[in-house]
Design a protein around this motif. Sequence first.
Motif, PDB file in Angstrom:
ATOM      1  N   GLN A 285       0.383  -1.308   0.043  1.00 31.96           N
ATOM      2  CA  GLN A 285       0.286  -0.114  -0.091  1.00 31.96           C
ATOM      3  C   GLN A 285       1.343   1.656  -0.203  1.00 31.96           C
ATOM      4  OE1 GLN A 285      -2.791  -0.034   3.324  1.00 31.96           O
ATOM      5  NE2 GLN A 285      -3.196   2.271   2.442  1.00 31.96           N
ATOM      6  N   LEU A 286       1.702   1.535   0.904  1.00 31.49           N
ATOM      7  CA  LEU A 286       2.787   2.157   1.128  1.00 31.49           C
ATOM      8  C   LEU A 286       3.078   2.256  -0.646  1.00 31.49           C
ATOM      9  CD1 LEU A 286       3.756   4.788   3.052  1.00 31.49           C
ATOM     10  CD2 LEU A 286       5.435   3.325   3.121  1.00 31.49           C
ATOM     11  N   ALA A 287       4.196   1.562  -0.796  1.00 26.92           N
ATOM     12  CA  ALA A 287       4.598   1.587  -2.936  1.00 26.92           C
ATOM     13  C   ALA A 287       3.703   2.367  -3.354  1.00 26.92           C
ATOM     14  CB  ALA A 287       5.091   0.196  -2.736  1.00 26.92           C
ATOM     15  N   GLY A 288       2.290   2.129  -2.999  1.00 32.13           N
ATOM     16  CA  GLY A 288       1.578   2.077  -4.834  1.00 32.13           C
ATOM     17  C   GLY A 288       0.947   3.389  -4.534  1.00 32.13           C
ATOM     18  N   ASP A 289       1.089   4.461  -3.042  1.00 32.15           N
ATOM     19  CA  ASP A 289       0.281   5.561  -2.347  1.00 32.15           C
ATOM     20  C   ASP A 289       2.283   6.608  -2.675  1.00 32.15           C
ATOM     21  OD1 ASP A 289      -1.804   4.627  -1.555  1.00 32.15           O
ATOM     22  OD2 ASP A 289      -0.786   5.056   0.855  1.00 32.15           O
ATOM     23  N   LEU A 290       3.218   5.823  -2.885  1.00 31.26           N
ATOM     24  CA  LEU A 290       4.403   6.994  -3.209  1.00 31.26           C
ATOM     25  C   LEU A 290       4.746   6.309  -4.359  1.00 31.26           C
ATOM     26  CD1 LEU A 290       5.749   6.071   0.596  1.00 31.26           C
ATOM     27  CD2 LEU A 290       4.568   8.937  -0.295  1.00 31.26           C
ATOM     28  N   ARG A 291       4.060   5.733  -5.395  1.00 36.65           N
ATOM     29  CA  ARG A 291       4.294   5.226  -6.164  1.00 36.65           C
ATOM     30  C   ARG A 291       5.522   5.014  -6.517  1.00 36.65           C
ATOM     31  NH1 ARG A 291       0.338   9.781  -9.578  1.00 36.65           N
ATOM     32  NH2 ARG A 291      -1.203   9.780  -8.734  1.00 36.65           N
ATOM     33  N   LEU A 292       6.182   4.376  -5.875  1.00 38.45           N
ATOM     34  CA  LEU A 292       7.944   3.187  -6.058  1.00 38.45           C
ATOM     35  C   LEU A 292       7.198   1.757  -5.951  1.00 38.45           C
ATOM     36  CD1 LEU A 292       8.552   5.287  -2.233  1.00 38.45           C
ATOM     37  CD2 LEU A 292       9.217   5.753  -4.499  1.00 38.45           C
ATOM     38  N   ALA A 293       8.411   1.401  -6.742  1.00 40.78           N
ATOM     39  CA  ALA A 293       9.169   0.363  -7.256  1.00 40.78           C
ATOM     40  C   ALA A 293       8.319  -0.525  -5.464  1.00 40.78           C
ATOM     41  CB  ALA A 293       9.781  -0.006  -6.998  1.00 40.78           C
ATOM     42  N   LEU A 294       7.821  -2.021  -5.912  1.00 37.79           N
ATOM     43  CA  LEU A 294       6.963  -2.230  -5.151  1.00 37.79           C
ATOM     44  C   LEU A 294       8.515  -3.277  -3.661  1.00 37.79           C
ATOM     45  CD1 LEU A 294       4.886  -3.698  -3.611  1.00 37.79           C
ATOM     46  CD2 LEU A 294       4.777  -6.309  -4.564  1.00 37.79           C
ATOM     47  N   ALA A 295       9.755  -3.218  -4.650  1.00 37.14           N
ATOM     48  CA  ALA A 295      10.577  -4.174  -3.459  1.00 37.14           C
ATOM     49  C   ALA A 295      10.589  -2.982  -1.786  1.00 37.14           C
ATOM     50  CB  ALA A 295      12.279  -3.830  -4.130  1.00 37.14           C
ATOM     51  N   PRO A 296      10.899  -4.007  -1.324  1.00 35.60           N
ATOM     52  CA  PRO A 296      11.121  -3.478  -0.054  1.00 35.60           C
ATOM     53  C   PRO A 296      12.682  -2.680   0.085  1.00 35.60           C
ATOM     54  CG  PRO A 296      10.787  -5.576   0.255  1.00 35.60           C
ATOM     55  CD  PRO A 296      10.698  -4.972  -1.754  1.00 35.60           C
ATOM     56  N   SER A 297      12.434  -1.134   0.519  1.00 36.57           N
ATOM     57  CA  SER A 297      13.023  -0.396  -0.152  1.00 36.57           C
ATOM     58  C   SER A 297      14.035  -0.230   1.079  1.00 36.57           C
ATOM     59  CB  SER A 297      12.767   1.108   0.618  1.00 36.57           C
ATOM     60  OG  SER A 297      12.615   1.943   1.878  1.00 36.57           O
ATOM     61  N   ARG A 298      15.329  -0.110   1.181  1.00 38.82           N
ATOM     62  CA  ARG A 298      16.066   0.165   2.067  1.00 38.82           C
ATOM     63  C   ARG A 298      16.080   1.025   3.551  1.00 38.82           C
ATOM     64  NH1 ARG A 298      22.393   2.946   1.348  1.00 38.82           N
ATOM     65  NH2 ARG A 298      23.426   2.639   3.358  1.00 38.82           N
ATOM     66  N   SER A 299      15.128   2.343   3.446  1.00 43.44           N
ATOM     67  CA  SER A 299      14.776   3.075   4.149  1.00 43.44           C
ATOM     68  C   SER A 299      13.978   2.215   5.277  1.00 43.44           C
ATOM     69  CB  SER A 299      13.791   4.311   3.935  1.00 43.44           C
ATOM     70  OG  SER A 299      14.557   4.385   2.611  1.00 43.44           O
ATOM     71  N   HIS A 300      13.857   0.896   4.554  1.00 44.08           N
ATOM     72  CA  HIS A 300      11.728   0.627   5.710  1.00 44.08           C
ATOM     73  C   HIS A 300      12.846  -0.729   6.574  1.00 44.08           C
ATOM     74  CE1 HIS A 300       8.770  -2.603   6.413  1.00 44.08           C
ATOM     75  NE2 HIS A 300       8.454  -2.021   6.411  1.00 44.08           N
ATOM     76  N   THR A 301      14.210  -0.972   5.757  1.00 41.47           N
ATOM     77  CA  THR A 301      14.745  -2.568   6.053  1.00 41.47           C
ATOM     78  C   THR A 301      15.590  -1.731   7.668  1.00 41.47           C
ATOM     79  OG1 THR A 301      15.235  -3.686   4.616  1.00 41.47           O
ATOM     80  CG2 THR A 301      16.207  -3.791   6.062  1.00 41.47           C
ATOM     81  N   GLU A 302      16.031  -0.779   6.970  1.00 41.12           N
ATOM     82  CA  GLU A 302      16.908   0.271   8.680  1.00 41.12           C
ATOM     83  C   GLU A 302      15.677   0.576   9.639  1.00 41.12           C
ATOM     84  OE1 GLU A 302      18.697   4.043   6.147  1.00 41.12           O
ATOM     85  OE2 GLU A 302      20.325   1.774   5.491  1.00 41.12           O
ATOM     86  N   ILE A 303      15.215   1.712   9.686  1.00 42.15           N
ATOM     87  CA  ILE A 303      14.440   1.960  10.148  1.00 42.15           C
ATOM     88  C   ILE A 303      13.129   0.592  11.183  1.00 42.15           C
ATOM     89  CG2 ILE A 303      11.796   2.213  10.522  1.00 42.15           C
ATOM     90  CD1 ILE A 303      11.786   4.064   8.147  1.00 42.15           C
ATOM     91  N   GLU A 304      13.411  -0.609  10.242  1.00 47.45           N
ATOM     92  CA  GLU A 304      12.977  -2.316  11.194  1.00 47.45           C
ATOM     93  C   GLU A 304      14.213  -2.415  12.172  1.00 47.45           C
ATOM     94  OE1 GLU A 304      10.332  -6.157  11.134  1.00 47.45           O
ATOM     95  OE2 GLU A 304      11.202  -5.082   8.991  1.00 47.45           O
ATOM     96  N   ALA A 305      15.567  -2.414  11.260  1.00 51.41           N
ATOM     97  CA  ALA A 305      16.432  -2.622  12.288  1.00 51.41           C
ATOM     98  C   ALA A 305      17.199  -1.596  13.637  1.00 51.41           C
ATOM     99  CB  ALA A 305      17.637  -2.743  11.368  1.00 51.41           C
TER     100      ALA A 305
END
Length: 71
Positions: free
Chosen positions: A21-41
């Motif tokens: 949903q976030l990728a669609g809302d922001l019109r980004l590629a679906l692949a999980p972003s590095r930012s998301h991975t870093e925020i989760e870490a």
Amino acid sequence: MTDLICNGVLDGGRRLPSICQLAGDLRLALAPSRSHTEIEAAGLIESSQPAGTRVPDGAPVIASIGHRSNN
């Protein structure tokens, strides 16, 4: 998202949109972003099935994600 969590705008227990949903809302590629991975870490978000992605209770307040010191 990091600023919103660290400043208490997105508080503990808040459910976040799915990556799809976030990728669609922001019109980004679906692949999980590095930012998301870093925020989760960093412990600012947690993902699990079937609960989805949430801000955990007691999420740490930090100055920045991914900032590396040369010391």
